[in-house]
Scaffold this motif. Structure first.
Motif, PDB file in Angstrom:
ATOM      1  N   LEU A  29      -6.722  -5.139  -1.890  1.00  0.00           N
ATOM      2  CA  LEU A  29      -8.082  -4.620  -2.075  1.00  0.00           C
ATOM      3  C   LEU A  29      -8.879  -5.483  -3.052  1.00  0.00           C
ATOM      4  CD1 LEU A  29      -7.442  -0.768  -2.415  1.00  0.00           C
ATOM      5  CD2 LEU A  29      -7.878  -2.092  -0.339  1.00  0.00           C
ATOM      6  N   THR A  30     -10.180  -5.552  -2.794  1.00  0.00           N
ATOM      7  CA  THR A  30     -11.101  -6.160  -3.740  1.00  0.00           C
ATOM      8  C   THR A  30     -11.860  -5.092  -4.514  1.00  0.00           C
ATOM      9  OG1 THR A  30     -12.756  -6.334  -1.975  1.00  0.00           O
ATOM     10  CG2 THR A  30     -11.373  -8.271  -2.400  1.00  0.00           C
ATOM     11  N   SER A  31     -11.960  -3.886  -3.942  1.00  0.00           N
ATOM     12  CA  SER A  31     -12.584  -2.758  -4.636  1.00  0.00           C
ATOM     13  C   SER A  31     -12.097  -1.458  -4.008  1.00  0.00           C
ATOM     14  CB  SER A  31     -14.117  -2.835  -4.556  1.00  0.00           C
ATOM     15  OG  SER A  31     -14.555  -2.723  -3.209  1.00  0.00           O
ATOM     16  N   GLY A  32     -12.241  -0.376  -4.757  1.00  0.00           N
ATOM     17  CA  GLY A  32     -11.809   0.917  -4.259  1.00  0.00           C
ATOM     18  C   GLY A  32     -10.329   1.158  -4.495  1.00  0.00           C
ATOM     19  N   VAL A  33      -9.857   2.268  -3.948  1.00  0.00           N
ATOM     20  CA  VAL A  33      -8.462   2.685  -4.079  1.00  0.00           C
ATOM     21  C   VAL A  33      -7.971   3.140  -2.717  1.00  0.00           C
ATOM     22  CG1 VAL A  33      -6.879   4.343  -5.141  1.00  0.00           C
ATOM     23  CG2 VAL A  33      -8.769   3.409  -6.478  1.00  0.00           C
ATOM     24  N   ALA A  34      -6.716   2.833  -2.406  1.00  0.00           N
ATOM     25  CA  ALA A  34      -6.112   3.294  -1.151  1.00  0.00           C
ATOM     26  C   ALA A  34      -4.743   3.872  -1.460  1.00  0.00           C
ATOM     27  CB  ALA A  34      -5.988   2.149  -0.154  1.00  0.00           C
ATOM     28  N   ARG A  35      -4.430   4.993  -0.815  1.00  0.00           N
ATOM     29  CA  ARG A  35      -3.104   5.581  -0.954  1.00  0.00           C
ATOM     30  C   ARG A  35      -2.366   5.425   0.361  1.00  0.00           C
ATOM     31  NH1 ARG A  35      -6.313   8.283  -4.393  1.00  0.00           N
ATOM     32  NH2 ARG A  35      -5.477   8.590  -6.500  1.00  0.00           N
ATOM     33  N   HIS A  36      -1.094   5.096   0.248  1.00  0.00           N
ATOM     34  CA  HIS A  36      -0.312   4.784   1.444  1.00  0.00           C
ATOM     35  C   HIS A  36       1.114   5.267   1.221  1.00  0.00           C
ATOM     36  CE1 HIS A  36      -0.601   2.247   5.139  1.00  0.00           C
ATOM     37  NE2 HIS A  36       0.713   2.354   5.074  1.00  0.00           N
ATOM     38  N   HIS A  84       2.260   5.401  -2.465  1.00  0.00           N
ATOM     39  CA  HIS A  84       1.833   4.300  -3.316  1.00  0.00           C
ATOM     40  C   HIS A  84       0.318   4.341  -3.467  1.00  0.00           C
ATOM     41  CE1 HIS A  84       5.834   2.455  -2.955  1.00  0.00           C
ATOM     42  NE2 HIS A  84       5.762   2.786  -1.680  1.00  0.00           N
ATOM     43  N   THR A  85      -0.165   4.028  -4.653  1.00  0.00           N
ATOM     44  CA  THR A  85      -1.595   3.914  -4.905  1.00  0.00           C
ATOM     45  C   THR A  85      -1.927   2.445  -5.076  1.00  0.00           C
ATOM     46  OG1 THR A  85      -1.689   6.083  -5.970  1.00  0.00           O
ATOM     47  CG2 THR A  85      -3.503   4.573  -6.401  1.00  0.00           C
ATOM     48  N   LEU A  86      -2.758   1.942  -4.183  1.00  0.00           N
ATOM     49  CA  LEU A  86      -3.102   0.520  -4.186  1.00  0.00           C
ATOM     50  C   LEU A  86      -4.479   0.339  -4.806  1.00  0.00           C
ATOM     51  CD1 LEU A  86      -1.744  -2.087  -3.079  1.00  0.00           C
ATOM     52  CD2 LEU A  86      -3.311  -1.927  -1.137  1.00  0.00           C
ATOM     53  N   ARG A  87      -4.541  -0.569  -5.794  1.00  0.00           N
ATOM     54  CA  ARG A  87      -5.796  -0.892  -6.464  1.00  0.00           C
ATOM     55  C   ARG A  87      -6.042  -2.398  -6.371  1.00  0.00           C
ATOM     56  NH1 ARG A  87      -3.624   3.348  -9.541  1.00  0.00           N
ATOM     57  NH2 ARG A  87      -5.091   5.092  -9.806  1.00  0.00           N
ATOM     58  N   PRO A  88      -7.246  -2.848  -6.675  1.00  0.00           N
ATOM     59  CA  PRO A  88      -7.522  -4.282  -6.611  1.00  0.00           C
ATOM     60  C   PRO A  88      -6.512  -5.087  -7.433  1.00  0.00           C
ATOM     61  CG  PRO A  88      -9.567  -3.086  -6.832  1.00  0.00           C
ATOM     62  CD  PRO A  88      -8.470  -2.069  -6.976  1.00  0.00           C
ATOM     63  N   TRP A 135      -1.211   6.237   6.620  1.00  0.00           N
ATOM     64  CA  TRP A 135      -2.385   5.811   5.876  1.00  0.00           C
ATOM     65  C   TRP A 135      -3.003   6.998   5.156  1.00  0.00           C
ATOM     66  CZ3 TRP A 135      -3.989   0.765   5.583  1.00  0.00           C
ATOM     67  CH2 TRP A 135      -3.435  -0.127   6.507  1.00  0.00           C
ATOM     68  N   GLY A 136      -3.503   6.741   3.938  1.00  0.00           N
ATOM     69  CA  GLY A 136      -4.293   7.725   3.229  1.00  0.00           C
ATOM     70  C   GLY A 136      -5.772   7.470   3.479  1.00  0.00           C
ATOM     71  N   ASP A 137      -6.610   7.997   2.617  1.00  0.00           N
ATOM     72  CA  ASP A 137      -8.059   7.855   2.768  1.00  0.00           C
ATOM     73  C   ASP A 137      -8.482   6.433   2.409  1.00  0.00           C
ATOM     74  OD1 ASP A 137     -10.758   8.187   2.974  1.00  0.00           O
ATOM     75  OD2 ASP A 137     -10.946   9.545   1.247  1.00  0.00           O
ATOM     76  N   LEU A 138      -9.063   5.732   3.372  1.00  0.00           N
ATOM     77  CA  LEU A 138      -9.531   4.360   3.150  1.00  0.00           C
ATOM     78  C   LEU A 138     -11.028   4.284   2.878  1.00  0.00           C
ATOM     79  CD1 LEU A 138      -7.556   2.432   5.931  1.00  0.00           C
ATOM     80  CD2 LEU A 138      -7.215   2.282   3.457  1.00  0.00           C
ATOM     81  N   THR A 139     -11.695   5.427   2.815  1.00  0.00           N
ATOM     82  CA  THR A 139     -13.138   5.442   2.577  1.00  0.00           C
ATOM     83  C   THR A 139     -13.457   4.772   1.238  1.00  0.00           C
ATOM     84  OG1 THR A 139     -13.304   7.535   3.781  1.00  0.00           O
ATOM     85  CG2 THR A 139     -15.189   6.881   2.423  1.00  0.00           C
ATOM     86  N   GLY A 140     -14.303   3.791   1.273  1.00  0.00           N
ATOM     87  CA  GLY A 140     -14.691   3.102   0.047  1.00  0.00           C
ATOM     88  C   GLY A 140     -13.773   1.965  -0.350  1.00  0.00           C
ATOM     89  N   VAL A 182       5.023  -2.356  -2.770  1.00  0.00           N
ATOM     90  CA  VAL A 182       3.837  -2.770  -3.518  1.00  0.00           C
ATOM     91  C   VAL A 182       4.236  -3.715  -4.635  1.00  0.00           C
ATOM     92  CG1 VAL A 182       1.962  -1.998  -5.032  1.00  0.00           C
ATOM     93  CG2 VAL A 182       2.544  -0.665  -3.007  1.00  0.00           C
ATOM     94  N   SER A 183       3.465  -4.776  -4.796  1.00  0.00           N
ATOM     95  CA  SER A 183       3.690  -5.705  -5.907  1.00  0.00           C
ATOM     96  C   SER A 183       2.352  -6.032  -6.543  1.00  0.00           C
ATOM     97  CB  SER A 183       4.383  -6.983  -5.424  1.00  0.00           C
ATOM     98  OG  SER A 183       3.645  -7.598  -4.389  1.00  0.00           O
ATOM     99  N   THR A 184       2.371  -6.255  -7.852  1.00  0.00           N
ATOM    100  CA  THR A 184       1.159  -6.597  -8.589  1.00  0.00           C
ATOM    101  C   THR A 184       1.392  -7.910  -9.320  1.00  0.00           C
ATOM    102  OG1 THR A 184       0.634  -4.250  -8.901  1.00  0.00           O
ATOM    103  CG2 THR A 184      -0.511  -5.826 -10.314  1.00  0.00           C
ATOM    104  N   PRO A 185       0.874  -9.001  -8.788  1.00  0.00           N
ATOM    105  CA  PRO A 185       1.130 -10.315  -9.388  1.00  0.00           C
ATOM    106  C   PRO A 185       0.333 -10.542 -10.670  1.00  0.00           C
ATOM    107  CG  PRO A 185      -0.378 -10.531  -7.538  1.00  0.00           C
ATOM    108  CD  PRO A 185       0.060  -9.093  -7.567  1.00  0.00           C
TER     109      PRO A 185
END
Length: 294
Positions: free
Chosen positions: A55-62, A69-73, A87-92, A123-126
């Motif tokens: 992601l570049t913006s917003g939040v996605a749950r999967h 998992h909560t995915l953030r930029p 898939w969770g809510d991808l709105t935004g 999920v990985s966060t580099p």
């Protein structure tokens, strides 16, 4: 693809639109929502291809195999073929979604990147420098895959494959287990892992796999601990329990039917096995996952 029963897992094949590179597709979360209804995305699915999402913006749950998992930029989600995900809510949410078949990449890349490792983190966060390199690789891949007419087709497809290889190799390096890359363990572990995937519904005994592969149980234990971070028996048990959870949560098979499918002689044997390793009975787990456990 729709499931025949309410709780059956939907098997989803790769089907890219006409004109996209064979076996690879790059899109935004918004484009995914335009193509697939949110209700369909929220259902349990078992795709036969890889998903990479950043992601570049917003939040996605999967949810991947019962872990949300909560995915953030800045983070990357990697769902592998055979894993059950929702898939969770991808709105935004804005970013890049890359879908690809495993056979797009050559065998050496697939092995080095551990493409078929069912225990790799979802999920990985580099760190910042690695994140910048990953973003650049994803941007190059997106541009090349979206411009098939600028190069001869064979050259274009080769470029897409190489750019994808760079991306997955970098991502895989982030989550490599401590013993990965040790030559003395690679072949042993790979053969054991593949044998478990083929035969875990028939046998749960490390001794059987050792006999099948021509190793001692101790050799399998050392190789599996080095490459996967767990012992050989734990590796087998995790695979059996994972499939049991998938079937309990997303199918309408009875516990007795699941026990038979997973190679248990009696339903009671399966019940004890599952309860010992999860802390819940099979039916208790099913009720909890489906919202009837409270």
């Amino acid at each position: 693809m729709m499931a025949k029963k309410r709780h059956e897992i939907a098997e989803v094949p790769f089907a890219a639109p006409v004109g996209t590179p064979a076996g690879v597709e790059v899109m935004s979360p918004a484009e995914l929502l335009r193509r697939v209804p949110a209700r369909t995305l929220a259902r349990p699915q078992r795709p036969d291809f890889h998903h990479l999402l950043t992601l570049t913006s917003g939040v996605a749950r999967h949810t991947v195999d019962f872990t949300e998992h909560t995915l953030r930029p800045g983070s990357w989600l990697w769902v592998r073929p055979g894993q059950v995900h929702q898939w969770g809510d991808l709105t935004g949410a804005e970013g890049t979604l890359i879908l690809f078949r495993q056979d797009v990449l050559d065998a050496a890349t697939a092995t080095t990147a551990r493409l078929d490792d069912p225990h790799a983190p979802a999920v990985s966060t580099p760190a910042a420098d690695e994140a910048a390199a990953l973003d650049l690789a994803a941007e190059h891949l997106s541009r090349e895959s979206g411009a098939p007419g600028r190069l001869p087709l064979e050259v274009h497809l080769a470029a897409v494959r190489h750019l994808l290889a760079v991306l997955v190799l970098r991502l895989a390096h982030l989550t490599a287990p401590a013993g990965a890359g040790a030559p003395e363990h690679d072949e042993t572990y790979t053969r054991f892992r593949d044998a478990v995937e083929r035969h875990f519904t028939r046998t749960h005994r490390v001794e059987d796999y050792a006999r099948m592969l021509g190793y001692s149980p101790r050799t399998l234990a050392r190789a599996t601990l080095a490459r996967a971070g767990v012992g050989a028996k734990e590796f087998v048990d995790r695979r059996v329990v994972l499939e049991a959870k998938r079937l309990l949560a997303h199918s309408d098979r009875t516990a007795a039917g699941i026990a038979e499918q997973l190679g248990f002689a009696r339903p009671s044997q399966f019940g004890k096995y599952f309860t010992h390793r999860t802390g819940q009975s099979p039916i208790g787990f099913r009720d909890a996952v489906r919202g009837r456990g409270e």
